[in-house]
Design a protein around this motif. Structure first.
Motif, short mmCIF file in Angstrom:
data_model
loop_
_atom_site.label_atom_id
_atom_site.label_comp_id
_atom_site.label_asym_id
_atom_site.label_seq_id
_atom_site.Cartn_x
_atom_site.Cartn_y
_atom_site.Cartn_z
N UNK A 85 1.09 -1.56 0.11
CA UNK A 85 0.51 -0.29 -0.50
C UNK A 85 0.83 1.54 0.06
N UNK A 86 2.26 1.28 0.41
CA UNK A 86 2.71 2.53 0.86
C UNK A 86 3.43 2.81 -0.39
N UNK A 134 -6.24 4.50 9.31
CA UNK A 134 -7.20 2.93 9.75
C UNK A 134 -6.72 2.50 7.87
N UNK A 135 -6.50 3.00 6.92
CA UNK A 135 -7.10 2.77 5.57
C UNK A 135 -5.86 3.11 4.67
N UNK A 136 -5.09 1.91 3.68
CA UNK A 136 -4.55 2.06 3.09
C UNK A 136 -4.42 4.04 2.42
N UNK A 137 -2.76 4.55 1.98
CA UNK A 137 -3.24 5.67 0.95
C UNK A 137 -3.48 6.08 -0.21
N UNK A 190 -0.83 -5.87 8.69
CA UNK A 190 -0.72 -5.03 10.15
C UNK A 190 -1.63 -6.14 10.71
N UNK A 208 -13.17 8.05 4.75
CA UNK A 208 -12.14 7.38 4.44
C UNK A 208 -11.05 9.24 5.32
N UNK A 236 -14.61 7.75 0.40
CA UNK A 236 -13.38 7.24 0.19
C UNK A 236 -12.03 7.96 -0.80
N UNK A 246 -7.26 -4.13 2.85
CA UNK A 246 -8.83 -4.64 3.65
C UNK A 246 -9.87 -4.62 3.20
N UNK A 247 -9.64 -4.33 0.84
CA UNK A 247 -10.70 -4.19 1.04
C UNK A 247 -10.75 -5.34 0.01
N UNK A 263 -1.35 10.00 0.87
CA UNK A 263 -2.09 10.41 2.10
C UNK A 263 -2.44 11.44 2.09
N UNK A 292 -10.88 -6.19 9.52
CA UNK A 292 -11.50 -5.14 8.67
C UNK A 292 -12.11 -5.25 7.48
#
Lengths: 268, 512
Positions: free
Chosen positions: A103-104, B428-431, A215, B163, B452, A170-171, B437, A221
């Motif tokens: 993700x990052x 708490x969610x991915x960027x 994580x 989000x 979202x 998470x999705x 972000x 989630x």
């Protein structure tokens, strides 16, 4: 995220990241690295560079492909098996291979190798332009339709449907949502008593001996989102039970990606 | 020009259009104001009409035939501000409006036309409405104010927990920080500014049901979330109608517009709703005459051009393939034909090349949310038709919101006249996959509806038809001309079009 459904936590354990001393099977390559693009005269090859070596992951095709390329601008987790086939696009072929875009963002992951006559992909089912048919694989008449389950007959059986996830994702995605559709349709066909949704958190045994753990909180989630989506398409709250298990199963380095999942158990 | 004279000219033009019947008539070809239909106007809406624009003529086809406008709810002022649906969906401008037409309307009516109503025809209702500067976004860029509740309602109708947080960094219209209309008002509202979409060719826009989800599925093929459903049928909708896909059907859009654009204080009746939807569903608009290329509706001409072909073609067909090319084929225009002037042949050849550039010229598409993320990787080597893939319209065959960079920095054109928002995705969610972000945007787009982070700046693709009649382009009017539209893509994706390719693309777009 609010959950509209019954939730119960089976186990909530902080899965601390700990050094691991195991290693995957020798034929397996589990690594975190930067995705590399090698252009060709048609579609690009996707590779990953790790410790001076290039590994071949796949090529660009379209949404009917069984494998989706990752994203540059991010590191990726690769979980693959060395196939022994001749190199493709200069990379050691990993087949099967599972990739996760982490993700990052990481702007340093942007290596682009221009097309050269040395590297071609004659096996590509589709070039960079329009398809000769509708889609590269299977060639349905329109964008892929959800698989229609066979009409079940009594006595109805309990069935489990599994949604896979990329690492730390998470999705659900467009592709994986098809599994939800299958579960909902089966539940409707058998007038299910309830659907039990369980979210899991994974870990991966990397080739360098380290343990890569998702994580904390991601199992919840995942489960809550699936529960919410099932509710939104009409599954009554009293027919939904949402669980999550935050303690990752033991990673072995072999198909650890299967740990990253949500299961939907449709119970007659 | 007085309203009475204007009215008379419009009536004569419309009557002439009816008289000429199926052959079509040019509506006061050299007089844009005469092409403007006022709310409550009487006269016949013709079966076929032609409307002059700088590229030639737009053709409008009413497949149900001619009809009387007087008393029809699409053409009637239904709310307190005197507007009708037609105020913002004028046939001369492909059932939308152009910024030029609005400027001319401002000049000819002294700013009194109901299209300039304070509610959304001005930069903010709290501004002095008699001043041009209070309507600058509408007059200069064709943008209407869209006020949306923040946070948005969830599926249960209660405010959702987005989000991300939303902060106003720049508020040149004053509306987002206004104590009555802004985010900190009693009814927290975020104002963004968008172009009205054409109320034509709608069978491609609203259907078929599989449009949004890729196969009649419950979930959207792009992101796995639940598709919006038609409240009457319970079936998934295309989610391709509005810039942010916030309303699922034409009826729901009409209900919303009656309240929020017409300021109607009672609900539309069932009969009114049905008449509006029936009218909209049978209107087709496309360029029909090219200034340089000549007739676009020749029997042996390109199969995609002109409103008649739009009316006859199938909808919901994926066109990113050689079996059903998005805009069919222009083979007949590649070489000069008998009877064509050199100029006409050259223009037609350019259009044919432009179609080829659109359809088959690959380039690298990078960091575009809901494009790169649907399975082709980032970057991906593809063509315009990859995303603009619906047969006949160039929309997306599935729910079409994506982030091209028209509203998100760093790719959006510098627009100090528009608001600027800072979006911070929750921890708490991915960027956001490609923007991180913290995101800076002039219009958060779909994210104002979905809440979202990954939807920030994602805008539903528009149809390509009638472009010559309805500049400027993109949802925020940031491309004043077709050339600026092409230049945006060239810059955004570092395509490096040649000058010839750019001109070919412009010519191609001008005949759609």
């Amino acid at each position: 995220m609010r959950s509209p459904v019954n939730t119960r936590t089976l186990v909530i354990v902080f899965g601390a990241i700990t050094p691991a001393f195991a290693a995957p099977p020798a034929s397996h390559v589990n690594l975190v690295g930067c995705p590399v693009i090698r252009d060709t005269s048609t579609v690009p090859c996707w590779l990953v560079r790790h410790e001076g070596e290039l590994y071949y992951l796949g090529i660009q095709t379209d949404i009917s492909s069984p494998w989706f390329p990752p994203y540059q601008g991010h590191k990726i987790l690769v979980e693959g098996v060395v196939s022994g086939e001749p190199r493709i696009c200069g990379g050691i072929v990993l087949k099967p291979v599972n990739t996760s875009t982490l993700p990052e963002m990481d702007p340093s992951c942007n290596e682009f190798l221009p097309a050269t006559p040395e590297y071609e992909v004659p096996f590509a089912p589709r070039g960079p332009g329009p398809s000769k048919r509708n889609l590269a694989y299977a060639a349905p008449a329109t964008p892929p339709r959800p698989v229609q389950p066979e009409e079940p007959k009594p006595p109805f059986k309990q069935r489990e449907f599994t949604i896979p996830y990329e690492f730390d994702a998470p999705f659900v995605t467009g592709r994986t949502s098809r599994v939800m559709q299958q579960a909902v349709m089966y539940a409707r066909q058998i007038d299910a008593h309830h659907i039990e949704v369980t979210g899991f958190r994974g870990s991966v045994q990397l080739s360098d001996g380290k343990l890569f753990v998702e994580k904390d909180g991601i199992a919840r989630q995942r489960a809550e989102q699936v529960g919410q989506l099932l509710h939104e398409v009409g599954v009554a709250t009293d027919k939904l039970v949402v669980n999550w298990i935050e303690k990752p199963a033991k990673a072995t380095g072999d198909e650890d990606f299967k740990q990253r999942r949500v299961t939907m158990t449709v119970k007659p | 020009m007085t309203n009475r004279r204007l009215f008379a000219r419009a009536f004569i033009a419309l009557a002439l259009g009816l008289w000429l019947g199926a052959s079509g008539a040019v509506f006061a070809a050299d007089s844009v104001p005469a092409q403007w239909i006022e709310p409550g106007q009487s006269g016949a809406f013709p079966a076929t009409g032609r409307f002059a624009n700088s590229w030639g003529q737009l053709g409008v086809l009413s497949t149900s035939g001619a009809m009387e406008m007087k008393g029809h709810p699409f053409f009637s002022p239904l709310g307190e501000n005197g507007r009708a649906c037609v105020s913002c969906h004028q046939p001369a401008y492909a059932m939308s409006v152009s910024a030029a037409s609005l400027r001319e309307r401002w000049a000819s009516t002294g700013g009194k036309d109901p299209v300039f109503a304070a509610i959304d025809g001005s930069n903010c209702p709290n501004l002095p409405q008699d001043q041009r500067s209070s309507h600058s976004l509408l007059l200069d860029r064709g943008l209407f104010r869209i006020g949306l509740p923040w946070p948005p309602p969830g599926v249960d109708g209660k405010p959702m927990k987005p989000e991300f947080t939303l902060e106003v960094l720049r508020d040149p219209t004053g509306c987002n920080t206004d104590s009555v209309y802004g985010l900190k008002s009693g009814s927290p509202t975020v104002s963004v500014y968008r172009r009205p979409r054409p109320a034509a060719n709608l069978k491609y826009v609203i259907g078929p049901e599989r449009g949004g989800t890729g196969g009649g599925a419950m979930f959207i093929i792009k992101n796995g979330l639940t598709a919006s459903v038609d409240p009457e049928t319970g079936r998934p909708t295309s989610m391709n109608m509005m810039a942010d896909a916030r309303l699922p059907t034409l009826k729901e859009q009409a209900k919303d517009a009656a309240v929020n654009h017409l300021q109607m204080h009672t609900a539309l009746t069932g009969e009114q709703l049905q008449k509006i939807v029936d009218f909209e569903g049978q209107i087709y608009a496309g360029q029909i005459q090219s200034r340089e290329g000549g007739a676009l509706d020749e029997v042996d001409g390109p199969q995609a051009l002109g409103p008649k072909n739009l009316a006859q073609a199938r909808n919901g067909v994926l066109g990113d393939n050689y079996a059903n090319p998005v805009f069919a084929k222009f083979e007949g225009w590649q070489q000069p034909r008998a009877g064509e002037s050199a100029e006409q042949a050259a223009f037609r050849a350019s259009v044919a090349r432009g179609n080829d550039v659109f359809f088959v010229r690959p380039f690298w598409i990078r960091d575009a949310m809901h494009i790169n993320t649907v399975g082709l990787g980032n970057p991906m080597k593809r063509t315009c038709a990859t995303c603009h893939n619906m047969f006949m319209t160039g929309m997306d065959a599935v729910a079409g919101w994506m982030d091209l960079g028209t509203t998100n920095l760093p790719h959006a054109n510098d627009s100090p006249e528009l608001p600027l928002f800072k979006i911070t995705c929750n921890a708490d969610i991915p960027p956001h996959t490609f923007l991180g972000r913290v995101i800076y945007t002039q219009d958060p787009g779909r994210a104002l509806i979905s809440g979202r982070c990954n939807d920030v700046g994602a805008i539903v693709e528009q149809q390509f038809r009638g472009l010559a009649a309805r500049a400027p382009y993109f949802s925020n009017g940031s491309a004043r001309t077709l050339r600026e539209l092409v230049d945006f893509y060239d810059r955004r994706f570092n395509i490096r079009f040649t000058e010839t390719e750019k001109q070919d693309l412009v010519n191609f777009l001008s005949v759609l």
